[in-house]
Design a protein around this motif. Structure first.
Motif: not given
Ligand code: NI
Length: 253
Positions: A5, A37, A62, A91, A93, A95, A127, A129, A135, A152-153, A201
């Motif tokens: 990534h 993204i 993203h 990515e 997801g 956030d 992704h 957060r 999610s 990821h992360c 990242d």
């Protein structure tokens, strides 16, 4: 060694991109996945993948850009994802920390891109957060692990990683496991090696000892090294296992 990534297309590398890539390859990181993204970064990733044998691309929107996502965008992404070096969708997801796009739009773009990945038979790069529960719920409802994927992360707990594993999803750790008293390092200690891939990242989340400076996929070395320490295992042995995970997840050659 594989950086699963990074964002080599970002303007952070405009002055010395070729040099960074050359140094990275010469430094033993033989494969990198450039993560899109939005549409233009996805295209730039594919351009890099055409220029460099060692670079692959992931295509996606993203959650920050989710409000721009539309049927038209989806059709474009679908075309881009047919490229032979497009290895994933992402990515994608949620956030809920930044909330740059309304949550409703984030959820819509997330679900539609999970379906796109299934249609294309590609894994997803996720992704998350401040949105773990929501999610995981969506990933489950959409049967997202059908073609594999990675969180990821990874920002979750060990229990969250178990739930991901049950859905055939892996977790990726990056520079944050090298930080002092990192929560991610404690989670990484418990997650089985067969469920882990590593990443930078880059240009973000630079590992110790370069924390604060611009990140490079070359520094994935420090993430591998840290994980070997955490797992109290031989570096070469760990490298082999982790690389095997990445190769099979993303079908890399
Ligand atoms: Ni990223």
């Amino acid at each position: 060694m594989i950086d699963t990534h990074c964002h080599l297309d970002f303007e952070n590398y405009d002055d010395d991109r070729e040099e960074v890539i050359r140094e990275t390859i010469e430094g033993g990181v033989d494969r990198m996945i450039n993560i899109g993204i939005d549409e233009s970064t996805s295209i730039k990733g594919l351009e890099l993948s055409e220029k460099y044998e060692n670079i692959y691309a992931s295509i996606g929107y993203h959650p920050h850009s989710a409000s721009e996502f539309s049927k038209q965008v989806q059709d474009k992404l679908e075309r881009l994802a047919q490229h032979p070096k497009a290895v994933a969708i992402g990515e994608v997801g949620l956030d809920y920390y930044r909330n740059y796009s309304p949550r409703e739009d984030q959820i819509n773009a997330f679900r539609r891109q999970i379906r796109l990945a299934a249609e294309m038979e590609l894994p997803i790069v996720v992704h998350i957060r401040e949105a773990m529960e929501e999610s995981l719920k969506i990933l489950k409802e959409e049967n997202a692990g059908e073609f594999g994927g990675v969180l990821h992360c990874f920002p979750g707990s060990y229990e969250d990683s178990r739930r991901a594993l049950d859905m055939n999803l892996m977790v990726a750790f990056g520079g944050t496991i090298t930080f002092n008293n990192a929560r991610a390092a404690k989670v990484a200690e418990k997650v089985p090696l067969k469920q882990i891939v590593l990443e930078t990242d880059a240009p973000f989340l630079t590992p110790v000892p370069f924390r604060g400076k611009r990140n490079s996929p070359l520094y994935v070395h420090y993430v591998y090294k840290k994980l070997a320490e955490i797992k109290e295992t031989d570096f070469a042995e760990l490298e082999k296992k982790i690389d095997k995970n990445a190769v099979s997840l993303f079908n890399l050659s």
